[in-house]
Design a protein around this motif. Structure first.
Motif, PDB file in Angstrom:
ATOM      1  N   TYR A 181       0.814  -1.222   0.000  1.00 10.54           N
ATOM      2  CA  TYR A 181       0.000   0.000   0.000  1.00 10.54           C
ATOM      3  C   TYR A 181       0.843   1.266   0.000  1.00 10.54           C
ATOM      4  O   TYR A 181       0.338   2.345  -0.298  1.00 10.54           O
ATOM      5  CB  TYR A 181      -0.935   0.003   1.208  1.00 10.54           C
ATOM      6  CG  TYR A 181      -1.869  -1.183   1.229  1.00 10.54           C
ATOM      7  CD1 TYR A 181      -2.803  -1.370   0.217  1.00 10.54           C
ATOM      8  CD2 TYR A 181      -1.802  -2.131   2.256  1.00 10.54           C
ATOM      9  CE1 TYR A 181      -3.655  -2.470   0.219  1.00 10.54           C
ATOM     10  CE2 TYR A 181      -2.659  -3.227   2.273  1.00 10.54           C
ATOM     11  CZ  TYR A 181      -3.573  -3.389   1.245  1.00 10.54           C
ATOM     12  OH  TYR A 181      -4.404  -4.479   1.249  1.00 10.54           O
ATOM     13  N   THR A 182       2.135   1.140   0.337  1.00 10.22           N
ATOM     14  CA  THR A 182       3.004   2.311   0.288  1.00 10.22           C
ATOM     15  C   THR A 182       3.527   2.565  -1.128  1.00 10.22           C
ATOM     16  O   THR A 182       4.120   3.601  -1.392  1.00 10.22           O
ATOM     17  CB  THR A 182       4.221   2.138   1.223  1.00 10.22           C
ATOM     18  OG1 THR A 182       4.991   1.022   0.772  1.00 10.22           O
ATOM     19  CG2 THR A 182       3.772   1.924   2.662  1.00 10.22           C
ATOM     20  N   ARG A 183       3.321   1.585  -2.024  1.00 17.04           N
ATOM     21  CA  ARG A 183       3.834   1.661  -3.406  1.00 17.04           C
ATOM     22  C   ARG A 183       5.355   1.778  -3.411  1.00 17.04           C
ATOM     23  O   ARG A 183       5.947   2.403  -4.293  1.00 17.04           O
ATOM     24  CB  ARG A 183       3.219   2.832  -4.172  1.00 17.04           C
ATOM     25  CG  ARG A 183       1.826   2.586  -4.735  1.00 17.04           C
ATOM     26  CD  ARG A 183       0.754   2.754  -3.709  1.00 17.04           C
ATOM     27  NE  ARG A 183      -0.589   2.602  -4.328  1.00 17.04           N
ATOM     28  CZ  ARG A 183      -1.692   2.506  -3.627  1.00 17.04           C
ATOM     29  NH1 ARG A 183      -1.644   2.543  -2.302  1.00 17.04           N
ATOM     30  NH2 ARG A 183      -2.852   2.377  -4.229  1.00 17.04           N
ATOM     31  N   TYR A 184       5.998   1.164  -2.428  1.00 15.05           N
ATOM     32  CA  TYR A 184       7.457   1.161  -2.347  1.00 15.05           C
ATOM     33  C   TYR A 184       8.021   0.344  -3.497  1.00 15.05           C
ATOM     34  O   TYR A 184       7.535  -0.752  -3.809  1.00 15.05           O
ATOM     35  CB  TYR A 184       7.877   0.559  -1.014  1.00 15.05           C
ATOM     36  CG  TYR A 184       9.366   0.407  -0.789  1.00 15.05           C
ATOM     37  CD1 TYR A 184      10.159   1.503  -0.498  1.00 15.05           C
ATOM     38  CD2 TYR A 184       9.972  -0.855  -0.847  1.00 15.05           C
ATOM     39  CE1 TYR A 184      11.524   1.369  -0.256  1.00 15.05           C
ATOM     40  CE2 TYR A 184      11.332  -1.007  -0.608  1.00 15.05           C
ATOM     41  CZ  TYR A 184      12.103   0.109  -0.321  1.00 15.05           C
ATOM     42  OH  TYR A 184      13.454  -0.039  -0.083  1.00 15.05           O
ATOM     43  N   GLY A 185       9.075   0.848  -4.141  1.00 13.15           N
ATOM     44  CA  GLY A 185       9.725   0.138  -5.226  1.00 13.15           C
ATOM     45  C   GLY A 185      11.234   0.224  -5.097  1.00 13.15           C
ATOM     46  O   GLY A 185      11.791   1.312  -5.017  1.00 13.15           O
ATOM     47  N   ASN A 186      11.882  -0.944  -5.068  1.00 17.37           N
ATOM     48  CA  ASN A 186      13.329  -0.996  -4.915  1.00 17.37           C
ATOM     49  C   ASN A 186      13.812  -2.271  -5.601  1.00 17.37           C
ATOM     50  O   ASN A 186      13.521  -3.377  -5.141  1.00 17.37           O
ATOM     51  CB  ASN A 186      13.700  -0.987  -3.428  1.00 17.37           C
ATOM     52  CG  ASN A 186      15.195  -1.046  -3.179  1.00 17.37           C
ATOM     53  OD1 ASN A 186      15.949  -1.629  -3.939  1.00 17.37           O
ATOM     54  ND2 ASN A 186      15.619  -0.443  -2.070  1.00 17.37           N
ATOM     55  N   ALA A 187      14.534  -2.135  -6.715  1.00 18.01           N
ATOM     56  CA  ALA A 187      14.954  -3.294  -7.509  1.00 18.01           C
ATOM     57  C   ALA A 187      15.844  -4.232  -6.697  1.00 18.01           C
ATOM     58  O   ALA A 187      15.746  -5.467  -6.815  1.00 18.01           O
ATOM     59  CB  ALA A 187      15.682  -2.828  -8.765  1.00 18.01           C
ATOM     60  N   ASP A 188      16.727  -3.674  -5.853  1.00 18.58           N
ATOM     61  CA  ASP A 188      17.589  -4.516  -5.029  1.00 18.58           C
ATOM     62  C   ASP A 188      16.778  -5.288  -3.988  1.00 18.58           C
ATOM     63  O   ASP A 188      17.043  -6.462  -3.716  1.00 18.58           O
ATOM     64  CB  ASP A 188      18.648  -3.651  -4.327  1.00 18.58           C
ATOM     65  CG  ASP A 188      19.681  -3.104  -5.298  1.00 18.58           C
ATOM     66  OD1 ASP A 188      19.940  -3.769  -6.318  1.00 18.58           O
ATOM     67  OD2 ASP A 188      20.215  -2.003  -5.036  1.00 18.58           O
ATOM     68  N   PHE A 189      15.792  -4.611  -3.398  1.00 23.16           N
ATOM     69  CA  PHE A 189      14.900  -5.281  -2.450  1.00 23.16           C
ATOM     70  C   PHE A 189      14.197  -6.446  -3.144  1.00 23.16           C
ATOM     71  O   PHE A 189      14.146  -7.565  -2.612  1.00 23.16           O
ATOM     72  CB  PHE A 189      13.871  -4.287  -1.911  1.00 23.16           C
ATOM     73  CG  PHE A 189      12.914  -4.854  -0.892  1.00 23.16           C
ATOM     74  CD1 PHE A 189      13.144  -4.680   0.458  1.00 23.16           C
ATOM     75  CD2 PHE A 189      11.785  -5.562  -1.294  1.00 23.16           C
ATOM     76  CE1 PHE A 189      12.267  -5.215   1.406  1.00 23.16           C
ATOM     77  CE2 PHE A 189      10.904  -6.099  -0.368  1.00 23.16           C
ATOM     78  CZ  PHE A 189      11.147  -5.922   0.993  1.00 23.16           C
ATOM     79  N   ASP A 190      13.663  -6.204  -4.337  1.00 23.49           N
ATOM     80  CA  ASP A 190      12.943  -7.253  -5.073  1.00 23.49           C
ATOM     81  C   ASP A 190      13.847  -8.451  -5.370  1.00 23.49           C
ATOM     82  O   ASP A 190      13.422  -9.610  -5.272  1.00 23.49           O
ATOM     83  CB  ASP A 190      12.395  -6.695  -6.388  1.00 23.49           C
ATOM     84  CG  ASP A 190      11.293  -5.673  -6.181  1.00 23.49           C
ATOM     85  OD1 ASP A 190      10.800  -5.557  -5.042  1.00 23.49           O
ATOM     86  OD2 ASP A 190      10.926  -4.989  -7.157  1.00 23.49           O
TER      87      ASP A 190
ATOM     88  N   GLN B  14      18.407  -8.432   5.991  1.00 27.94           N
ATOM     89  CA  GLN B  14      18.888  -7.479   4.988  1.00 27.94           C
ATOM     90  C   GLN B  14      17.727  -6.679   4.396  1.00 27.94           C
ATOM     91  O   GLN B  14      17.808  -5.458   4.234  1.00 27.94           O
ATOM     92  CB  GLN B  14      19.634  -8.231   3.886  1.00 27.94           C
ATOM     93  CG  GLN B  14      20.254  -7.328   2.826  1.00 27.94           C
ATOM     94  CD  GLN B  14      20.960  -8.132   1.742  1.00 27.94           C
ATOM     95  OE1 GLN B  14      21.178  -9.332   1.880  1.00 27.94           O
ATOM     96  NE2 GLN B  14      21.313  -7.466   0.649  1.00 27.94           N
ATOM     97  N   LEU B  15      16.643  -7.365   4.107  1.00 32.13           N
ATOM     98  CA  LEU B  15      15.456  -6.701   3.562  1.00 32.13           C
ATOM     99  C   LEU B  15      14.859  -5.730   4.577  1.00 32.13           C
ATOM    100  O   LEU B  15      14.449  -4.618   4.223  1.00 32.13           O
ATOM    101  CB  LEU B  15      14.414  -7.755   3.153  1.00 32.13           C
ATOM    102  CG  LEU B  15      14.792  -8.641   1.960  1.00 32.13           C
ATOM    103  CD1 LEU B  15      13.875  -9.849   1.884  1.00 32.13           C
ATOM    104  CD2 LEU B  15      14.728  -7.848   0.655  1.00 32.13           C
ATOM    105  N   ASP B  16      14.817  -6.160   5.833  1.00 29.46           N
ATOM    106  CA  ASP B  16      14.243  -5.303   6.871  1.00 29.46           C
ATOM    107  C   ASP B  16      15.080  -4.039   7.071  1.00 29.46           C
ATOM    108  O   ASP B  16      14.546  -2.973   7.388  1.00 29.46           O
ATOM    109  CB  ASP B  16      14.132  -6.086   8.181  1.00 29.46           C
ATOM    110  CG  ASP B  16      13.009  -5.575   9.073  1.00 29.46           C
ATOM    111  OD1 ASP B  16      12.011  -5.069   8.540  1.00 29.46           O
ATOM    112  OD2 ASP B  16      13.132  -5.692  10.302  1.00 29.46           O
ATOM    113  N   ASN B  17      16.391  -4.151   6.870  1.00 29.92           N
ATOM    114  CA  ASN B  17      17.259  -2.981   6.984  1.00 29.92           C
ATOM    115  C   ASN B  17      16.951  -1.943   5.906  1.00 29.92           C
ATOM    116  O   ASN B  17      17.088  -0.743   6.134  1.00 29.92           O
ATOM    117  CB  ASN B  17      18.729  -3.401   6.909  1.00 29.92           C
ATOM    118  CG  ASN B  17      19.227  -4.016   8.208  1.00 29.92           C
ATOM    119  OD1 ASN B  17      18.670  -3.758   9.275  1.00 29.92           O
ATOM    120  ND2 ASN B  17      20.257  -4.836   8.122  1.00 29.92           N
TER     121      ASN B  17
END
Length: 533
Positions: free
Chosen positions: A457-466, A487-490
């Motif tokens: 719902y935040t529309r967060y986008g991060n290619a490294d996270f994905d 690592q993802l939580d960081n």
């Protein structure tokens, strides 16, 4: 003429019989576990066990392949063991031979039968059938196929590796049901369920009372080999007013209440979250981590410059005292030392990167933003009435660091719709774990899950996270997978798509004569090991 001694003997016998009868009734009453459910129960069909009110009785009535213990570890249930191949996609479950369905006339002359692997084939088929319209069909979305090899071996293949899958199978949606009863159109399975659990259905007057009785053929035993459950029955009432239920609990008419309600919070616990001394001799309080993260979310596709500037998001994040907020507004019930989205009590939580209150740094960030943009930061926080006290507290605190936040109060349904459609820039939300794996929380920030396609719902986008999120699916080693989760939580801590307000806590109150109730981060109620003095 009969002697006086003869009459005295008769009176003594009658008094003894009365005393025994009274003691028997008393003992029987002692083995009834009583609690109140303030929300209505719409069904006892586990395919629709979408909320706590339904889950709690379903936990007593049904079993699945596997179950969770209070430490959220996967344990055997109807499957006594299982194996997973090295691809992480193929699961084989080996079933017990001593699990019986609750008695029903549809089973024929024996009134029951043992559970076999084909019962799981039927139950899963029913769960995903569009005609059933179960809200739990999603737990099998990643399943390619399943089948019964014989009566005691059940196989299941995933479309792709998904280490959190075993957690999904612990949900009541995955319970085993008997085809003979569930498919009988003359039998209302919704209101007269037949399962395999430690208790069987006895009586339900909707919105008045629900009674479950001890299953004498239940298969589980305790560590000393004694058959479970210990209790004779469970009695559930449906008083909608939580204060009335609390008064019944104080009077000893209920054995247990869960959680805190504003109507009685100050009466039973102190500002520090401790049981008040006047109740200490007859009531016990147990608290522990709850897999519920309360947070504020930013719509990162908003047109609001302040929302999209990480300096303002960071300033808001460190610009209020969480400990003070919990102390005065929630009687200390919550964990104020927050990090990322993953709460305490779940593998993947890390104590690194704690968010500390720092008003001076927050003011500095706001000043930098105003200098560079010539904009005074203004936001509207959308919430519902149950969180108005916290929203107004935050509004006052943020005003001190130079951020003007207006509070917009909407009905819960309106707020949910606004969040899902992206019509609000800054919103109050929470996430309660559906299953005990941190992936459940991290899925909120995966790009492919952006609303309305999923819970991002935040529309967060991060290619490294994905990339790392996808890599966690194929990591079979649980320790290595936890490292990926951390690592993802960081990233969530660093990029601040959400402000974690606090990690929630479970609070359970019970009478002193109740033992073995336990507590767990899912707040699941399991009564098979409960005893009453």
């Amino acid at each position: 003429m009969k002697s006086l001694t003869h009459y005295i003997s008769i009176i003594c016998i009658l008094l003894t019989l009365y005393s025994c009868r009274k003691n028997a009734n008393s003992n029987s009453e002692q083995q009834v576990f009583r609690y109140n459910e303030s929300a209505n129960i719409q069904t006892l069909d586990p395919a629709f066990s979408r909320n706590q009110a339904i889950l709690w009785p379903c936990n007593q009535l049904f079993n699945g392949l596997v179950q969770l213990d209070d430490s959220l570890k996967i344990q055997p249930d109807i499957a006594h063991s299982w194996s997973v191949d090295n691809t992480g996609k193929n699961y084989t479950f080996y079933l017990r031979k001593d699990v019986y369905f609750h008695p029903h006339i549809n089973f024929g002359k024996d009134s029951t039968r043992t559970v076999v692997a084909s019962d799981f084939t039927y139950s899963f088929d029913r769960l995903i059938d569009a005609k059933t319209a179960s809200p739990g069909a999603w737990i099998l979305q990643k399943v390619a196929r399943y089948k019964a090899i014989n009566d005691t071996v059940f196989q299941l293949e995933l479309k792709e590796a998904f280490p959190a899958f075993m957690g999904l199978l612990t949900m009541k949606y995955a319970s085993v049901l008997p085809k003979e009863v569930a498919d009988d159109l003359s039998h209302d399975f919704r209101s007269h369920p037949i399962g395999t659990g430690p208790f069987y259905f006895k009586y339900w007057e909707e919105n008045i009372k629900l009674v479950l009785r001890k299953n004498p053929r239940y298969f589980e035993k305790d560590e000393q080999g004694k058959a479970l459950p210990y209790l004779e029955s469970i009695a559930i009432t449906f008083l909608p007013d939580k204060q009335s239920a609390f008064l019944q609990f104080i009077q000893g008419k209920l054995d247990f209440i869960s959680g805190l309600d504003p109507s009685y919070t100050d009466e039973i616990i102190t500002e520090e979250g401790q049981l008040r001394a006047k109740y200490a001799d007859r009531i016990q309080l147990v608290t522990g981590p709850y897999l519920n993260t309360e947070y504020l979310g930013f719509n990162l596709e908003s047109n609001n410059t302040a929302v999209n500037d990480i300096r303002i998001r960071r300033a808001l994040n460190i610009g209020f005292d969480r400990q003070k907020m919990l102390l005065y507004l929630r009687n200390g019930m919550g964990t104020s030392k927050v990090n990322g989205i993953i709460p305490q009590g779940l593998a993947g939580f890390t104590a690194d990167n704690t968010v500390d209150f720092d008003a001076l740094e927050a003011k500095k960030l706001v000043s930098e933003f105003t200098r560079d943009t010539a904009i005074k930061p203004q936001l509207t926080l959308s919430t519902n009435a149950s969180y108005i006290d916290i929203a107004e507290y935050l509004q006052r605190e943020w005003q001190k660091i130079g951020i003007d936040v207006q509070v917009d109060v909407s009905p819960p349904a309106t707020l949910r719709q606004g969040i899902a459609t992206g019509k609000v820039d800054f919103f109050r939300a929470s996430w309660i774990a559906d299953y005990p794996d941190a992936e459940n929380y991290l899925s909120l920030f995966y790009s492919n899950n952006k609303a309305p396609n999923g819970p991002n719902y935040t529309r967060y986008g991060n290619a490294d996270f994905d990339r790392v999120y996808n890599a966690s699916f194929s990591e079979i080693d649980s320790n290595k997978r936890v490292k990926l989760y951390q690592q993802l939580d960081n990233w969530i801590y660093r990029d601040v798509p959400v402000i974690v307000l606090f990690y929630d806590r479970v609070a359970r109150f019970s009478q002193k004569n109740v033992h073995g109730l336990g507590i767990n981060p899912m707040n699941a109620l399991q009564l098979k090991r409960v005893k009453k003095d």
